[in-house]
Design an enzyme around this catalytic site. Sequence first.
Site, PDB file in Angstrom:
ATOM      1  N   CYS A   1     -75.231  37.651  48.690  1.00  0.00           N
ATOM      2  CA  CYS A   1     -76.045  36.667  47.953  1.00  0.00           C
ATOM      3  C   CYS A   1     -76.566  35.598  48.911  1.00  0.00           C
ATOM      4  O   CYS A   1     -75.794  34.980  49.644  1.00  0.00           O
ATOM      5  CB  CYS A   1     -75.216  36.012  46.850  1.00  0.00           C
ATOM      6  SG  CYS A   1     -76.154  34.790  45.904  1.00  0.00           S
TER       7      CYS A   1
ATOM      8  N   LYS B   1     -71.397  44.602  48.748  1.00  0.00           N
ATOM      9  CA  LYS B   1     -72.841  44.498  48.951  1.00  0.00           C
ATOM     10  C   LYS B   1     -73.106  43.517  50.076  1.00  0.00           C
ATOM     11  O   LYS B   1     -72.586  42.401  50.072  1.00  0.00           O
ATOM     12  CB  LYS B   1     -73.544  44.056  47.674  1.00  0.00           C
ATOM     13  CG  LYS B   1     -75.071  44.120  47.798  1.00  0.00           C
ATOM     14  CD  LYS B   1     -75.777  43.741  46.508  1.00  0.00           C
ATOM     15  CE  LYS B   1     -77.290  43.890  46.672  1.00  0.00           C
ATOM     16  NZ  LYS B   1     -78.040  43.389  45.510  1.00  0.00           N
TER      17      LYS B   1
END
Length: 325
Positions: free
Chosen positions: A102, A141
């Site tokens: 993020c 991720k």
Amino acid sequence: MFKVGDVEIQKRVLLGPMAGITTMSYREFMKPFGVGLSFSEMVSDCGIDFNNRRTFEYLKTSKIDTPVAIQLFGFSAENTTKAIKIIENEADFDILDINLGCPVLKVTKTGAGSAWLKDRDKLRAYMKAVCETSSKPVSAKIRLGWDENSINVYEVSKDLEEAGVKLITIHCRTKAQGYSGIADYTKVANMKNVISVPFAISGDIFTPQKAKEAIDITGADAVMVARGGVGNPFLLTQINEYLETGNLLPDPTVKQQAEWALEYAKKLCEEHGESVAMRELRGIIPHFFSGSPGYKKVRVQIASSLTTMDQLEKILEGIKSREHC
């Protein structure tokens, strides 16, 4: 088909996590279109640790929504491992996903998200603790790196595999890029020579052709669709078909889009209640008609003044009647 640990993934399209969008009802709605694995909204480990009931809402799953990953983010092994133990008692899920990509400032300034990419030693220790704590397979991720001058995606991916991660999703931009510029799949063209666990590619997957291009360049096991699927659920079906057979399925009609929009709206109302759902739908339903000429006024009307399900039904019925003429 591939496996994440012992979890079988039947389709090559993963439904990416999006704050305010990938609720349980959204994931249930999208599942029939060909989702191989879906991800919850990003969940704060501190929110779990401090028993924030709103945070616990993000953990809701269903039998339709499977296999599903709960995506967690944090900045310390102590907080994250504590949250993992709580989540495993509270939620029914298949995979634990850790967000290391993020780029949003309010996340990275705490040391979470893509801030982890700046310190591989700390990241290795953190992910080793996560994998040792979790009874579920762990995925992660990441991005290409912090910025263009510190691209370390190969090194980080190898670190993650050695720590015990079973699936790696790579967003092919740097943290500094955010969501601007173009995702560069060539930066991970040799990933299959570096890691042996499955990996997925994320970034700019808006068409079946782009999905195939990403896989052809990288050798990835899957693609992750996020923004490209909002208001365009059939894209997932088109991608799966194109990857499997090479056939390009025609785009859905506006009437079909209206029917799907209504189906999703009803699901969201059931989950969140009409008042909350309508506020959320103002930003989502217009996307169902963003590629259709002549619907700008309708999109503006929905985005600016939608308040009730009855109002939305009338708008969508009007669209279907207009398309029938």
